[in-house]
Design a protein around this motif. Structure first.
Motif, PDB file in Angstrom:
ATOM      1  N   LYS A 147     -70.048  41.416 -13.697  1.00 30.81           N
ATOM      2  CA  LYS A 147     -71.013  42.648 -14.346  1.00 30.81           C
ATOM      3  C   LYS A 147     -70.319  43.705 -15.041  1.00 30.81           C
ATOM      4  O   LYS A 147     -70.746  44.472 -16.093  1.00 30.81           O
ATOM      5  N   CYS A 148     -69.127  44.256 -14.914  1.00 29.64           N
ATOM      6  CA  CYS A 148     -67.828  44.909 -15.631  1.00 29.64           C
ATOM      7  C   CYS A 148     -66.523  44.877 -15.295  1.00 29.64           C
ATOM      8  O   CYS A 148     -66.538  43.961 -14.983  1.00 29.64           O
ATOM      9  N   GLN A 149     -65.988  45.708 -16.456  1.00 31.69           N
ATOM     10  CA  GLN A 149     -64.433  45.557 -16.968  1.00 31.69           C
ATOM     11  C   GLN A 149     -64.047  45.548 -15.156  1.00 31.69           C
ATOM     12  O   GLN A 149     -63.032  44.724 -15.279  1.00 31.69           O
ATOM     13  N   ASN A 150     -64.224  46.227 -14.227  1.00 33.65           N
ATOM     14  CA  ASN A 150     -63.532  46.199 -13.020  1.00 33.65           C
ATOM     15  C   ASN A 150     -63.587  45.244 -12.329  1.00 33.65           C
ATOM     16  O   ASN A 150     -62.879  45.226 -10.957  1.00 33.65           O
ATOM     17  N   GLU A 151     -64.378  44.107 -12.676  1.00 25.47           N
ATOM     18  CA  GLU A 151     -64.798  43.269 -11.727  1.00 25.47           C
ATOM     19  C   GLU A 151     -63.881  41.798 -12.452  1.00 25.47           C
ATOM     20  O   GLU A 151     -63.427  40.726 -11.738  1.00 25.47           O
ATOM     21  N   TRP A 152     -63.352  42.450 -13.668  1.00 23.22           N
ATOM     22  CA  TRP A 152     -62.263  41.236 -13.863  1.00 23.22           C
ATOM     23  C   TRP A 152     -61.317  40.829 -13.130  1.00 23.22           C
ATOM     24  O   TRP A 152     -60.210  41.702 -13.021  1.00 23.22           O
ATOM     25  N   ASN A 153     -60.322  39.724 -13.066  1.00 24.12           N
ATOM     26  CA  ASN A 153     -58.990  39.376 -12.702  1.00 24.12           C
ATOM     27  C   ASN A 153     -58.522  39.149 -13.127  1.00 24.12           C
ATOM     28  O   ASN A 153     -56.729  38.908 -12.778  1.00 24.12           O
ATOM     29  N   VAL A 154     -58.564  39.020 -14.941  1.00 20.47           N
ATOM     30  CA  VAL A 154     -57.738  38.064 -15.353  1.00 20.47           C
ATOM     31  C   VAL A 154     -56.660  39.261 -15.920  1.00 20.47           C
ATOM     32  O   VAL A 154     -55.795  39.567 -16.314  1.00 20.47           O
ATOM     33  N   LEU A 155     -57.438  40.720 -17.052  1.00 19.06           N
ATOM     34  CA  LEU A 155     -56.958  41.551 -17.871  1.00 19.06           C
ATOM     35  C   LEU A 155     -56.491  42.416 -16.920  1.00 19.06           C
ATOM     36  O   LEU A 155     -57.863  42.575 -16.112  1.00 19.06           O
ATOM     37  N   PRO A 156     -55.696  43.693 -17.738  1.00 17.82           N
ATOM     38  CA  PRO A 156     -55.948  45.311 -16.693  1.00 17.82           C
ATOM     39  C   PRO A 156     -57.118  45.374 -16.838  1.00 17.82           C
ATOM     40  O   PRO A 156     -57.730  45.632 -17.162  1.00 17.82           O
ATOM     41  N   ARG A 157     -57.771  45.512 -15.167  1.00 17.06           N
ATOM     42  CA  ARG A 157     -58.666  45.810 -14.423  1.00 17.06           C
ATOM     43  C   ARG A 157     -58.632  48.028 -15.058  1.00 17.06           C
ATOM     44  O   ARG A 157     -57.676  48.624 -14.589  1.00 17.06           O
ATOM     45  N   PRO A 158     -60.348  48.458 -14.862  1.00 18.54           N
ATOM     46  CA  PRO A 158     -59.777  50.153 -14.825  1.00 18.54           C
ATOM     47  C   PRO A 158     -60.849  50.257 -13.636  1.00 18.54           C
ATOM     48  O   PRO A 158     -60.622  49.354 -13.055  1.00 18.54           O
ATOM     49  N   GLU A 159     -60.785  52.105 -13.082  1.00 21.96           N
ATOM     50  CA  GLU A 159     -61.399  52.062 -11.923  1.00 21.96           C
ATOM     51  C   GLU A 159     -63.011  52.254 -11.804  1.00 21.96           C
ATOM     52  O   GLU A 159     -62.915  51.574 -11.274  1.00 21.96           O
ATOM     53  N   HIS A 160     -63.875  52.096 -12.599  1.00 24.96           N
ATOM     54  CA  HIS A 160     -65.026  52.204 -12.535  1.00 24.96           C
ATOM     55  C   HIS A 160     -65.010  51.453 -13.679  1.00 24.96           C
ATOM     56  O   HIS A 160     -64.450  50.552 -14.860  1.00 24.96           O
ATOM     57  N   CYS A 161     -66.332  50.534 -13.136  1.00 21.73           N
ATOM     58  CA  CYS A 161     -67.705  49.777 -13.954  1.00 21.73           C
ATOM     59  C   CYS A 161     -67.723  49.662 -15.463  1.00 21.73           C
ATOM     60  O   CYS A 161     -67.101  48.780 -16.375  1.00 21.73           O
ATOM     61  N   ARG A 162     -68.467  50.995 -16.036  1.00 14.57           N
ATOM     62  CA  ARG A 162     -68.402  51.036 -17.559  1.00 14.57           C
ATOM     63  C   ARG A 162     -67.448  51.295 -18.376  1.00 14.57           C
ATOM     64  O   ARG A 162     -66.492  52.585 -17.864  1.00 14.57           O
ATOM     65  N   ALA A 163     -66.444  50.721 -19.339  1.00 19.05           N
ATOM     66  CA  ALA A 163     -65.420  51.519 -19.575  1.00 19.05           C
ATOM     67  C   ALA A 163     -65.519  53.161 -19.907  1.00 19.05           C
ATOM     68  O   ALA A 163     -64.406  53.529 -19.744  1.00 19.05           O
ATOM     69  N   GLU A 164     -67.084  53.259 -20.766  1.00 13.09           N
ATOM     70  CA  GLU A 164     -66.719  55.189 -21.113  1.00 13.09           C
ATOM     71  C   GLU A 164     -66.678  55.499 -19.958  1.00 13.09           C
ATOM     72  O   GLU A 164     -66.324  56.677 -19.713  1.00 13.09           O
ATOM     73  N   ASP A 165     -66.802  55.292 -18.898  1.00 13.64           N
ATOM     74  CA  ASP A 165     -65.736  56.220 -17.402  1.00 13.64           C
ATOM     75  C   ASP A 165     -64.522  55.907 -16.681  1.00 13.64           C
ATOM     76  O   ASP A 165     -64.362  56.877 -16.103  1.00 13.64           O
ATOM     77  N   ASN A 166     -63.743  55.446 -17.803  1.00 13.78           N
ATOM     78  CA  ASN A 166     -62.689  55.645 -17.733  1.00 13.78           C
ATOM     79  C   ASN A 166     -61.999  56.319 -18.974  1.00 13.78           C
ATOM     80  O   ASN A 166     -62.249  56.125 -20.012  1.00 13.78           O
ATOM     81  N   ASP A 167     -60.767  56.656 -18.728  1.00 14.67           N
ATOM     82  CA  ASP A 167     -59.789  56.836 -20.182  1.00 14.67           C
ATOM     83  C   ASP A 167     -58.732  55.773 -19.952  1.00 14.67           C
ATOM     84  O   ASP A 167     -58.501  54.608 -19.138  1.00 14.67           O
TER      85      ASP A 167
END
Length: 155
Positions: free
Chosen positions: A39-59
């Motif tokens: 559902k979100c980037q921070n759930e990906w287990n393979v590539l580097p993950r951000p802290e928050h779900c949506r990309a625009e919520d992360n720097d």
């Protein structure tokens, strides 16, 4: 030849995919067996993950993205920029799992695919990956991060 889904995803150019299927040994993956939906980037287990779900919520310093930007390598900084701005990574609803077509460093990892079968596609016989599960993601993540964060890769 490794091919990311010769049947549909990258096989839409049928003339070229038919030539490849008929004249080369093909290992194909990329359909529902490979793309583990998140559902979100921070759930990906393979590539580097951000802290928050949506990309625009992360720097660029969010979560594991910080590991990439700290390397001060233009390619890695651009990768983080893509994660933050590309529609399939930052839009709403389900997102691509982000295995990053073209990176393929994980495709060579022994044992990464759990099962495969011979199929006839585009009038040629291919070995089609039919199983890639959550248990495989840990192996892929380890290799991906070790490679991306290895300074010797960028010399």
């Amino acid at each position: 030849m490794y091919y990311t889904d010769i049947k549909v995803y990258n096989g839409h150019y049928q003339w070229a995919s038919r030539l490849i299927a008929q004249h080369f040994r093909v290992v194909s993956w990329g359909d529902d067996n490979w793309w583990i939906r998140k559902k979100c980037q921070n759930e990906w287990n393979v590539l580097p993950r951000p802290e928050h779900c949506r990309a625009e919520d992360n720097d660029e310093n969010s979560g594991e993205w910080k590991l990439l930007t700290e390397m001060n390598r233009p390619m890695l900084s651009h990768m983080v920029k893509q994660f933050r701005t590309r529609g399939e990574y930052s839009g709403s609803g389900n997102h691509a799992d982000g295995y990053h077509d073209g990176g393929f460093i994980h495709a060579w990892l022994p044992g990464i695919f759990s099962d495969a079968e011979l199929q006839t596609v585009r009038d040629g016989e291919e070995l089609h990956v039919t199983q890639f599960g959550e248990e495989n993601e840990k192996k892929v993540k380890k290799l991906t991060m070790e490679t991306l964060l290895n300074p010797r890769v960028y010399k």
